[in-house]
Design a protein around this motif. Sequence first.
Motif, PDB file in Angstrom:
ATOM      1  N   CYS A  27      34.111  47.061  40.694  1.00 28.24           N
ATOM      2  CA  CYS A  27      33.530  46.328  41.814  1.00 28.24           C
ATOM      3  C   CYS A  27      33.015  47.290  42.879  1.00 28.24           C
ATOM      4  N   GLN A  29      32.798  46.950  46.093  1.00 28.01           N
ATOM      5  CA  GLN A  29      33.815  47.038  47.124  1.00 28.01           C
ATOM      6  C   GLN A  29      35.118  46.628  46.453  1.00 28.01           C
ATOM      7  N   ALA A  30      35.904  47.621  46.156  1.00 27.55           N
ATOM      8  CA  ALA A  30      37.132  47.390  45.403  1.00 27.55           C
ATOM      9  C   ALA A  30      38.099  46.508  46.175  1.00 27.55           C
ATOM     10  N   GLU A  81      33.474  40.027  35.594  1.00 30.29           N
ATOM     11  CA  GLU A  81      32.391  40.620  36.390  1.00 30.29           C
ATOM     12  C   GLU A  81      32.693  42.089  36.654  1.00 30.29           C
ATOM     13  N   CYS A  82      33.916  42.362  37.136  1.00 26.56           N
ATOM     14  CA  CYS A  82      34.277  43.745  37.435  1.00 26.56           C
ATOM     15  C   CYS A  82      35.785  43.864  37.646  1.00 26.56           C
ATOM     16  N   ALA A  84      38.494  45.112  40.148  1.00 30.41           N
ATOM     17  CA  ALA A  84      38.588  45.400  41.586  1.00 30.41           C
ATOM     18  C   ALA A  84      39.653  46.445  41.886  1.00 30.41           C
ATOM     19  N   ARG A 101      37.560  40.336  39.007  1.00 31.91           N
ATOM     20  CA  ARG A 101      36.635  39.320  39.505  1.00 31.91           C
ATOM     21  C   ARG A 101      35.899  38.749  38.308  1.00 31.91           C
ATOM     22  N   ASP A 103      32.852  36.020  36.921  1.00 27.27           N
ATOM     23  CA  ASP A 103      31.625  35.372  37.370  1.00 27.27           C
ATOM     24  C   ASP A 103      31.292  34.118  36.566  1.00 27.27           C
ATOM     25  N   ARG A 109      38.619  35.011  41.540  1.00 27.35           N
ATOM     26  CA  ARG A 109      39.428  36.220  41.470  1.00 27.35           C
ATOM     27  C   ARG A 109      40.514  35.950  40.438  1.00 27.35           C
ATOM     28  N   ARG A 134      36.568  33.037  46.668  1.00 26.65           N
ATOM     29  CA  ARG A 134      35.516  34.001  46.355  1.00 26.65           C
ATOM     30  C   ARG A 134      35.509  35.119  47.389  1.00 26.65           C
ATOM     31  N   ASP A 137      32.379  39.904  49.773  1.00 27.58           N
ATOM     32  CA  ASP A 137      31.428  40.972  49.471  1.00 27.58           C
ATOM     33  C   ASP A 137      30.526  40.657  48.271  1.00 27.58           C
ATOM     34  N   VAL A 138      30.737  39.534  47.613  1.00 24.41           N
ATOM     35  CA  VAL A 138      29.914  39.183  46.465  1.00 24.41           C
ATOM     36  C   VAL A 138      29.163  37.892  46.780  1.00 24.41           C
TER      37      VAL A 138
END
Length: 140
Positions: A27, A29-30, A81-82, A84, A101, A103, A109, A134, A137-138
């Motif tokens: 992510c 922003q972790a 998605e990523c 974190a 995270r 999507d 989350r 949510r 930052d996304v």
Amino acid sequence: MTLLATTALVGGAGPAATAGQEGVPVCAQAGEPFPEPPEGTAGAIHPAPADDADIQEMAAWAIAEANRTEGRGPDTAYRLECVAAAGRQVVAGSLYHLHLRLDRPEPRRATAVVWDKPWENFRELQDFSTTDDRPADVAH
């Protein structure tokens, strides 16, 4: 939601990540990192880089296992998605603590705990939970 799933691995190499899951992004922003435990603390969770190959493998496997255990089909399957944040705890094997995270099917989350004992071909999803909260930052 919390679930517990056990998968015995065959062949000793571990499960392959789902198609498209290798190289899961970290992510931008972790999430809140795992704090470094005091020196000499046995059995503590130590922060691990989200782009570490083992962390990437465990994240992809946790999502695939949650989809399988919950019986999610193509239209409702979670998609990573990523990563974190991540931590690793040495026990009889390793416990991987993952902040993820998703999507799909909607932005969420997730937290997952995976217990891995590769010498026994054993991997278990100890915990998997999601929240609709949510991250700010996304944008979607």
